[in-house]
Design an enzyme around this catalytic site. Sequence first.
Site, mmCIF file in Angstrom:
data_model
loop_
_atom_site.group_PDB
_atom_site.id
_atom_site.type_symbol
_atom_site.label_atom_id
_atom_site.label_comp_id
_atom_site.label_asym_id
_atom_site.label_seq_id
_atom_site.Cartn_x
_atom_site.Cartn_y
_atom_site.Cartn_z
ATOM 1 N N TYR A 85 -46.519 4.168 56.716
ATOM 2 C CA TYR A 85 -46.851 3.943 55.459
ATOM 3 C C TYR A 85 -45.803 4.651 54.664
ATOM 4 N N GLN A 134 -44.246 5.023 51.477
ATOM 5 C CA GLN A 134 -44.298 4.909 49.851
ATOM 6 C C GLN A 134 -43.392 5.861 49.233
ATOM 7 N N THR A 135 -43.715 6.955 49.635
ATOM 8 C CA THR A 135 -42.958 8.389 48.923
ATOM 9 C C THR A 135 -41.237 8.002 49.121
ATOM 10 N N SER A 168 -45.696 11.323 43.138
ATOM 11 C CA SER A 168 -46.428 11.113 42.157
ATOM 12 C C SER A 168 -46.581 9.831 41.415
ATOM 13 N N GLY A 180 -45.345 9.696 57.510
ATOM 14 C CA GLY A 180 -45.716 10.031 59.042
ATOM 15 C C GLY A 180 -45.549 9.009 60.004
ATOM 16 N N GLN A 183 -68.252 41.502 51.775
ATOM 17 C CA GLN A 183 -67.908 40.294 52.684
ATOM 18 C C GLN A 183 -68.921 39.077 52.449
ATOM 19 N N THR A 193 -51.897 17.979 48.118
ATOM 20 C CA THR A 193 -50.834 17.046 47.566
ATOM 21 C C THR A 193 -50.687 15.514 47.843
ATOM 22 N N GLU A 231 -52.075 11.798 48.655
ATOM 23 C CA GLU A 231 -53.079 11.028 48.280
ATOM 24 C C GLU A 231 -53.501 11.279 46.665
HETATM 25 C C1 LIG Z 1 -48.441 41.578 60.772
HETATM 26 C C2 LIG Z 1 -49.385 42.843 60.736
HETATM 27 C C3 LIG Z 1 -48.564 44.152 61.413
HETATM 28 C C4 LIG Z 1 -49.286 45.274 61.708
HETATM 29 N N1 LIG Z 1 -48.571 46.483 62.024
HETATM 30 C C5 LIG Z 1 -49.125 47.630 62.606
HETATM 31 C C6 LIG Z 1 -48.427 48.444 62.710
HETATM 32 O O1 LIG Z 1 -47.105 48.451 62.915
HETATM 33 N N2 LIG Z 1 -49.178 49.496 63.341
HETATM 34 C C7 LIG Z 1 -50.561 49.720 63.134
HETATM 35 O O2 LIG Z 1 -50.935 50.650 63.786
HETATM 36 N N3 LIG Z 1 -51.303 48.760 62.747
HETATM 37 C C8 LIG Z 1 -50.615 47.533 62.445
HETATM 38 N N4 LIG Z 1 -51.237 46.695 61.843
HETATM 39 C C9 LIG Z 1 -52.671 46.733 61.607
HETATM 40 C C10 LIG Z 1 -53.409 46.816 60.252
HETATM 41 O O3 LIG Z 1 -53.285 48.013 59.888
HETATM 42 C C11 LIG Z 1 -54.656 46.352 60.132
HETATM 43 O O4 LIG Z 1 -54.878 45.135 60.577
HETATM 44 C C12 LIG Z 1 -55.311 46.786 58.980
HETATM 45 O O5 LIG Z 1 -55.257 48.009 58.773
HETATM 46 C C13 LIG Z 1 -56.618 46.081 58.728
HETATM 47 O O6 LIG Z 1 -57.606 46.706 59.453
HETATM 48 P P1 LIG Z 1 -58.603 45.745 60.291
HETATM 49 O O7 LIG Z 1 -57.640 44.619 61.159
HETATM 50 O O8 LIG Z 1 -59.508 46.432 61.305
HETATM 51 O O9 LIG Z 1 -59.474 44.961 59.356
HETATM 52 P P2 LIG Z 1 -60.942 45.111 59.419
HETATM 53 O O10 LIG Z 1 -61.537 46.305 58.839
HETATM 54 O O11 LIG Z 1 -61.674 44.674 60.620
HETATM 55 O O12 LIG Z 1 -61.469 43.768 58.251
HETATM 56 C C14 LIG Z 1 -62.292 42.659 58.415
HETATM 57 C C15 LIG Z 1 -63.055 42.427 56.930
HETATM 58 O O13 LIG Z 1 -64.082 43.594 57.063
HETATM 59 C C16 LIG Z 1 -63.878 44.244 55.592
HETATM 60 N N5 LIG Z 1 -64.243 45.479 55.526
HETATM 61 C C17 LIG Z 1 -63.899 46.293 56.550
HETATM 62 N N6 LIG Z 1 -64.503 47.583 56.161
HETATM 63 C C18 LIG Z 1 -65.429 47.301 55.137
HETATM 64 C C19 LIG Z 1 -66.031 48.299 54.321
HETATM 65 N N7 LIG Z 1 -66.146 49.395 54.609
HETATM 66 N N8 LIG Z 1 -66.686 47.709 53.119
HETATM 67 C C20 LIG Z 1 -66.612 46.386 52.649
HETATM 68 N N9 LIG Z 1 -65.777 45.484 53.628
HETATM 69 C C21 LIG Z 1 -65.124 45.971 54.630
HETATM 70 C C22 LIG Z 1 -62.694 43.814 55.194
HETATM 71 O O14 LIG Z 1 -62.391 43.635 53.749
HETATM 72 C C23 LIG Z 1 -62.271 42.625 55.885
HETATM 73 O O15 LIG Z 1 -62.634 41.278 55.104
HETATM 74 C C24 LIG Z 1 -50.674 45.417 61.531
HETATM 75 C C25 LIG Z 1 -51.270 44.265 61.031
HETATM 76 C C26 LIG Z 1 -50.754 43.055 60.651
HETATM 77 C C27 LIG Z 1 -51.494 41.783 60.385
HETATM 78 C C1 LIG Z 2 -47.787 16.559 54.980
HETATM 79 C C2 LIG Z 2 -47.401 15.150 54.150
HETATM 80 C C3 LIG Z 2 -47.717 13.963 54.382
HETATM 81 C C4 LIG Z 2 -47.379 12.928 53.773
HETATM 82 N N1 LIG Z 2 -47.410 11.598 54.117
HETATM 83 C C5 LIG Z 2 -46.989 10.597 53.591
HETATM 84 C C6 LIG Z 2 -47.087 9.329 53.950
HETATM 85 O O1 LIG Z 2 -47.425 9.051 55.276
HETATM 86 N N2 LIG Z 2 -46.735 8.164 53.321
HETATM 87 C C7 LIG Z 2 -45.983 8.473 52.022
HETATM 88 O O2 LIG Z 2 -45.657 7.461 51.562
HETATM 89 N N3 LIG Z 2 -45.965 9.802 51.516
HETATM 90 C C8 LIG Z 2 -46.381 10.709 52.201
HETATM 91 N N4 LIG Z 2 -46.387 11.988 51.513
HETATM 92 C C9 LIG Z 2 -45.942 12.283 50.389
HETATM 93 C C10 LIG Z 2 -46.861 12.588 49.475
HETATM 94 O O3 LIG Z 2 -47.873 11.387 49.070
HETATM 95 C C11 LIG Z 2 -46.271 13.091 48.054
HETATM 96 O O4 LIG Z 2 -45.770 14.062 48.288
HETATM 97 C C12 LIG Z 2 -47.576 13.163 46.807
HETATM 98 O O5 LIG Z 2 -47.727 12.051 46.522
HETATM 99 C C13 LIG Z 2 -47.067 14.297 45.871
HETATM 100 O O6 LIG Z 2 -45.681 13.645 45.259
HETATM 101 P P1 LIG Z 2 -44.636 14.599 45.077
HETATM 102 O O7 LIG Z 2 -43.968 15.166 46.108
HETATM 103 O O8 LIG Z 2 -43.618 13.885 44.302
HETATM 104 O O9 LIG Z 2 -45.018 15.636 43.762
HETATM 105 P P2 LIG Z 2 -44.551 15.832 42.394
HETATM 106 O O10 LIG Z 2 -44.870 14.988 41.578
HETATM 107 O O11 LIG Z 2 -43.016 15.975 42.412
HETATM 108 O O12 LIG Z 2 -45.112 17.260 41.845
HETATM 109 C C14 LIG Z 2 -44.373 18.545 41.743
HETATM 110 C C15 LIG Z 2 -45.059 19.351 40.545
HETATM 111 O O13 LIG Z 2 -45.102 18.634 39.238
HETATM 112 C C16 LIG Z 2 -46.314 18.234 38.787
HETATM 113 N N5 LIG Z 2 -46.360 16.997 38.192
HETATM 114 C C17 LIG Z 2 -46.035 15.611 38.481
HETATM 115 N N6 LIG Z 2 -46.384 14.821 37.663
HETATM 116 C C18 LIG Z 2 -47.049 15.364 36.579
HETATM 117 C C19 LIG Z 2 -47.492 15.204 35.298
HETATM 118 N N7 LIG Z 2 -47.816 13.850 35.018
HETATM 119 N N8 LIG Z 2 -48.132 16.128 34.609
HETATM 120 C C20 LIG Z 2 -48.282 17.227 34.745
HETATM 121 N N9 LIG Z 2 -47.789 17.774 36.233
HETATM 122 C C21 LIG Z 2 -47.123 16.790 36.868
HETATM 123 C C22 LIG Z 2 -47.244 18.351 39.977
HETATM 124 O O14 LIG Z 2 -48.487 18.960 39.674
HETATM 125 C C23 LIG Z 2 -46.528 19.304 40.934
HETATM 126 O O15 LIG Z 2 -46.859 20.686 40.488
HETATM 127 C C24 LIG Z 2 -46.692 13.092 52.582
HETATM 128 C C25 LIG Z 2 -46.688 14.242 51.940
HETATM 129 C C26 LIG Z 2 -46.998 15.512 52.943
HETATM 130 C C27 LIG Z 2 -46.983 16.813 52.129
#
Ligand SMILES: Cc1cc2nc3c(=O)[nH]c(=O)nc-3n(C[C@H](O)[C@H](O)[C@H](O)COP(=O)(O)OP(=O)(O)OC[C@H]3O[C@@H](n4cnc5c(N)ncnc54)[C@H](O)[C@@H]3O)c2cc1C
Ligand SMILES: Cc1cc2nc3c(=O)[nH]c(=O)nc-3n(C[C@H](O)[C@H](O)[C@H](O)COP(=O)(O)OP(=O)(O)OC[C@H]3O[C@@H](n4cnc5c(N)ncnc54)[C@H](O)[C@@H]3O)c2cc1C
Lengths: 664, 664
Positions: free
Chosen positions: A135, A137-138, A144, A177, A330, A422, A424
């Site tokens: 399809y 179109q874009t 848009s 697509g 949570q 985005t 449709e």
């Molecule tokens: C990209 C990345 C890099 C990292 N790098 C390192 C690193 O180099 N070394 C390292 O040691 N670690 C690393 N980490 C781990 C990171 O520090 C932990 O993921 C982080 O501390 C969050 O802990 P968690 O995953 O146990 O989350 P969780 O505590 O399991 O969180 C799960 C959910 O429970 C909620 N929750 C938990 N406790 C409470 C509470 N008391 N009250 C209310 N809500 C709660 C949270 O809000 C969350 O919604 C990395 C993580 C990422 C994603």
């Molecule tokens: C994963 C994916 C699959 C797709 N598959 C298809 C496909 O199979 N066939 C096809 O034809 N197309 C396809 N598309 C294209 C898709 O339909 C367009 O990307 C979509 O219609 C949005 O249009 P645009 O990218 O021009 O956005 P834009 O219009 O450029 O939007 C940019 C910004 O401008 C703002 N804006 C635009 N006009 C106005 C206005 N009048 N007032 C206020 N704000 C405005 C928007 O809100 C947005 O923030 C696909 C896109 C994606 C991401």
Amino acid sequence: MEGVDHLADERNKAQFDVDDMKIVWAGSRHAYELSDRISRLVASDPEFKKDHVTSLGRKELFKNTLRKAAHGWKRINELGLNEEEALKLRTFMDQPSFTDLHWGMFVPAIKGQGTDEQQQQWLPLANKMQIIGCYAQTELGHGSNVQGLETTATFDVKTDEFVLNSPTLTSSKWWPGGLGKISTHAVVYARLIINDKDYGVHGFIAQLRSLDDHLPLPGITIGDIGMKFGSAAYNSMDNGLLRFDHVRIPRNQMLMRVSQVTREGKYVHSSVPRQLVYGTMVYVRQIIVFDASVALSRAVCIATRYSAVRRQFGSQNGSPETQVIDYKTQQARLFPLLASAYAFRFAGEWLKWLYTDVMERLQAKDFSTLPEAHACTAGLKSLTTSVAADGIEECRKLCGGHGYLCSSGLPELFAVYIPACTYEGDNVVLLLQVARYLMKAISQLNSGNKPVGTTAYLGRAEQLMQYHSDVLRAEDWLKPNVVVEAFEARAARMSMACAQNLSKFNNPEDGFQELSADLIEAATAHCQLIVVSKFIEKLQQDIPGKGVKQQLQVLCSIYALFLLHKHIGDFLSTDCITPKQGSLANEQLRSLYSQIRPNAIALVDAFNHTDHYLGSILGRYDGNVYPKLYEAAWKDPLNDTVIPDGFHQYVQPLLKQQLRNARL
Amino acid sequence: MEGVDHLADERNKAQFDVDDMKIVWAGSRHAYELSDRISRLVASDPEFKKDHVTSLGRKELFKNTLRKAAHGWKRINELGLNEEEALKLRTFMDQPSFTDLHWGMFVPAIKGQGTDEQQQQWLPLANKMQIIGCYAQTELGHGSNVQGLETTATFDVKTDEFVLNSPTLTSSKWWPGGLGKISTHAVVYARLIINDKDYGVHGFIAQLRSLDDHLPLPGITIGDIGMKFGSAAYNSMDNGLLRFDHVRIPRNQMLMRVSQVTREGKYVHSSVPRQLVYGTMVYVRQIIVFDASVALSRAVCIATRYSAVRRQFGSQNGSPETQVIDYKTQQARLFPLLASAYAFRFAGEWLKWLYTDVMERLQAKDFSTLPEAHACTAGLKSLTTSVAADGIEECRKLCGGHGYLCSSGLPELFAVYIPACTYEGDNVVLLLQVARYLMKAISQLNSGNKPVGTTAYLGRAEQLMQYHSDVLRAEDWLKPNVVVEAFEARAARMSMACAQNLSKFNNPEDGFQELSADLIEAATAHCQLIVVSKFIEKLQQDIPGKGVKQQLQVLCSIYALFLLHKHIGDFLSTDCITPKQGSLANEQLRSLYSQIRPNAIALVDAFNHTDHYLGSILGRYDGNVYPKLYEAAWKDPLNDTVIPDGFHQYVQPLLKQQLRNARL
Ligand SMILES: Cc1cc2nc3c(=O)[nH]c(=O)nc-3n(C[C@H](O)[C@H](O)[C@H](O)COP(=O)(O)OP(=O)(O)OC[C@H]3O[C@@H](n4cnc5c(N)ncnc54)[C@H](O)[C@@H]3O)c2cc1C
Ligand SMILES: Cc1cc2nc3c(=O)[nH]c(=O)nc-3n(C[C@H](O)[C@H](O)[C@H](O)COP(=O)(O)OP(=O)(O)OC[C@H]3O[C@@H](n4cnc5c(N)ncnc54)[C@H](O)[C@@H]3O)c2cc1C
Ligand SMILES: [Ca+2]
């Protein structure tokens, strides 16, 4: 621990019959059985495994997808699946591919816009996949604004052909697509030019590639537009670019159901109403709303199950730590999303009904409800996809660090889902359309043009302007009419306020531009009212099953009161409720969270997602998270060898301090 | 069109001196020159090209990263860069790698927690990268709850060693960056056990891999934990898992600056204050706030430039279409994020000052401001990273369909940034800490314990409870004191309301749990007040440069009034302002958007991001978007061949109708 249900305790807590809820969620017993059967079929077929796709490079991923698409088609034929079943099979394969556009856009475009002869010519080929279509179109420069497309289709009366051409760089088709590498044909949208006169954008069927050697036909340039968001996600799809250099197609490849070009080059309309396109839009957007509920339900299912498995803090004297699902923060993040998944499901169900209704009226040449139906589906598409997209990411955050792993399923779900905001129709552009419709409805209030359908409440605007909520106690907020009235009053007053402010501008269009941010808020309030109302209407029906209706009532209240709390500013500034009433709603909300808590796991079980479809270790049905995370980690390609590729060349010299002399 | 500045008109519109703004953004002329020089150095070095990384498979991506890390180190040495310059070079390489953890966590942990001897032993090796270290704290089962870690370090008095062990599956270290494939050493956090007594979690230096052949040492199991969010993003990092099977390390590898284990197995505290850890936390989180402003600024820069290039709708009689940046909805989504980037920048600057202040007081054994400093940095970390994460995705949506392409830069920016919401303290857990601090401050109000620093306003709670905004006209909202008072009153009242509700519970801890969702809202209001205040304080200083201060004043007002509009429910329900005053703020906001509009491009130019660092075709400095998008598409691996891999095997049989017989 294999075979043990780590969530059995949670399941035992449920106060309703989960099997009955599954039917309600699916929409009917038939729909349930269909999904259940096909999802298991896919899940049990090793060819459809998807755990490794995120670590593949682009080419391998694409090849993997072609293999699955072929295997899917093979199974569809072997099992003699009907259209409905085949669609489900593709859905549960859960890997975007060219087939989605072929079946979802190319075939429907021909059905909707092609004449009977055209349908007879093209559909048999398409239905057997002897041709594969997309399809187109874009363009690079226009999405848009479809009316701004630049590709031209110029009629050449001498040869009885259209000449397709891409006059500028920005006229290159961009995004379709399936176009990039696979499609043999496309429905191409282009400006129809006859004798130098521009008749606007029309659809044409164009062959793109040879059916012999698959090479692009002369004058046609095609390619893939490159990597998109996520590891695998939409990268399994060949979204493509396309340029025409004066490519000729026969006249009968313009889709001519609504308007035609005659042999002499005359442009004529058929008797088929042009409003038909609205029907198609309602149809497509109803599916999108349905998909929003599915996508959100997958994320919520993962986050809910994992929140019951995950324990953190709160151990006393060696007791187990607190399940994070028991933390109120949570719950306040998770349960409104659970409620939204159900709410959107019922909104989708209602839209399905609306589509039937619209089509029946179209047959009877009754176009009166069309604009309202169109505004309403545009609004619901925007509302539900935005909430689902944000909701998936919130669910990921609810899983803490582990949510960031692809094995949680959430990163890819997000990456593959977000374009729904985005395509449709850009969600903001759609809300502006809703706002335009609302302003028009209000401007006609005095002319006796009674608003219909979802805008009917505006007909009671005068009454609603007098409204003051009479809530006295927290429980009052559980009454459906109390909730609906508050939402109606809020939406009506926001729209009325916009209309009043607009009237201060000399040029209404300037006013609309200037106030558009407020108009979007009014449109959002209107759309939320629709979802709340449809949920409440659903609950006025008979719903069988032990405890099922009660749980849905709790979810409905959570959905409405969560919105009320989130948008409390709207309700207060329009003077619909008092601060005290707002805090009573919040109090009621807390108590609803406690009520839903023991049912949470069963409520996500009711979605009936297989582990394959969820694709998430955190969301496994059996809750056996940690051993499986550990097991999965070892399968990453980086773990193929103990010493990684590149170590000797790039890291060892550092460690050996030979860096300065090394040739890097 | 090459070499043409498509945004020149936009740049000419600016009403301020962009070069002066660059200095303000950077923080000082020195900081500006440093960033400018090093970012250009990286951008001009072909070895650091990053356009293709998103289409690589995991292994190639990892190897690509090792190559860049080595090349970076080579350049650092060749050019004799100092520490500050080297850090910038790694930043502008813009590809996460093991070196981040080595320099950012391993070395600082030894500096902060090691004794002088330990520093002398380990730092020279680490500084030359003769050893490479990581930071191994989080386990499969414990992240947020560090005190719940399960890894043990048992002292064996016989051999004068600690025995590191992973007693359960959930005690496996899980997440540490650089661990999976590269690190030779780690700072490992484990429970210190002496004579069966548990002394809680302490840090230990452990060697993980042989310096000869890089194989894991006996008793040690290590691997990579697998794919994470995004195409490349954090997948260039080997976040790892680690298990110890009774691995022995000498006693002097416990980090002993604060507490020690003697030869006899006695546990003793040194004279070094334990509060030192707070200092480190303030330091790390100040960097995170700074990084939040950078990440957001990159996204905003891309979306702003592209919004000026992109035109859609509004053409009249062949005139060009409207730049989407001129739509008010686009402005209402974009400009608050632009303002937030600046606001967070100044908040970060202030936190840097706070860190110095805290450290000076620590030297003087003045611990009085520590809890407040800790709460405030926790809160700002949470607030700024959440807004930046959501803001990046909003910027992506602002770019329509093209924002979904990796070549827009936004998908990868999002994927690589979002873990900032989780690591160094989950954002919700941190806000709960802030709330706890606020409740404590309020409970002590009557005991004469005056709240300090950012909570000082709570000392005026009684006054603030009487407050009613005296805004009469929209322009009144431009007055700094009017804004600050409204934000103070809102924050104070929300906290006071929570405190009052808490007092109704017999068990305060139950109350805290029950009301935690409200408490988080109060904490958020407090943190927003801090950012608003610090922005306003910044503007009370001298700021040189034509028009620079004026633009910052507009941004400051946008930031504050946007928040006010977004959280209008808070302001109304606490009766700080009237609905009328709320709508005046909204009116003022609209006019501020118009004021900032002509300066928007120059305001993002002031970030001084190179095209290399932005990594975005949509955000190119020269605005030459369409030709470059088109060019970039062709470089995708899928376009290496006209017929994709797998076509003949999987698609051709479909087209040739041989499917039923084909062996797939
Ligand atoms: C990209 C990345 C890099 C990292 N790098 C390192 C690193 O180099 N070394 C390292 O040691 N670690 C690393 N980490 C781990 C990171 O520090 C932990 O993921 C982080 O501390 C969050 O802990 P968690 O995953 O146990 O989350 P969780 O505590 O399991 O969180 C799960 C959910 O429970 C909620 N929750 C938990 N406790 C409470 C509470 N008391 N009250 C209310 N809500 C709660 C949270 O809000 C969350 O919604 C990395 C993580 C990422 C994603
Ligand atoms: C994963 C994916 C699959 C797709 N598959 C298809 C496909 O199979 N066939 C096809 O034809 N197309 C396809 N598309 C294209 C898709 O339909 C367009 O990307 C979509 O219609 C949005 O249009 P645009 O990218 O021009 O956005 P834009 O219009 O450029 O939007 C940019 C910004 O401008 C703002 N804006 C635009 N006009 C106005 C206005 N009048 N007032 C206020 N704000 C405005 C928007 O809100 C947005 O923030 C696909 C896109 C994606 C991401
Ligand atoms: Ca990849």
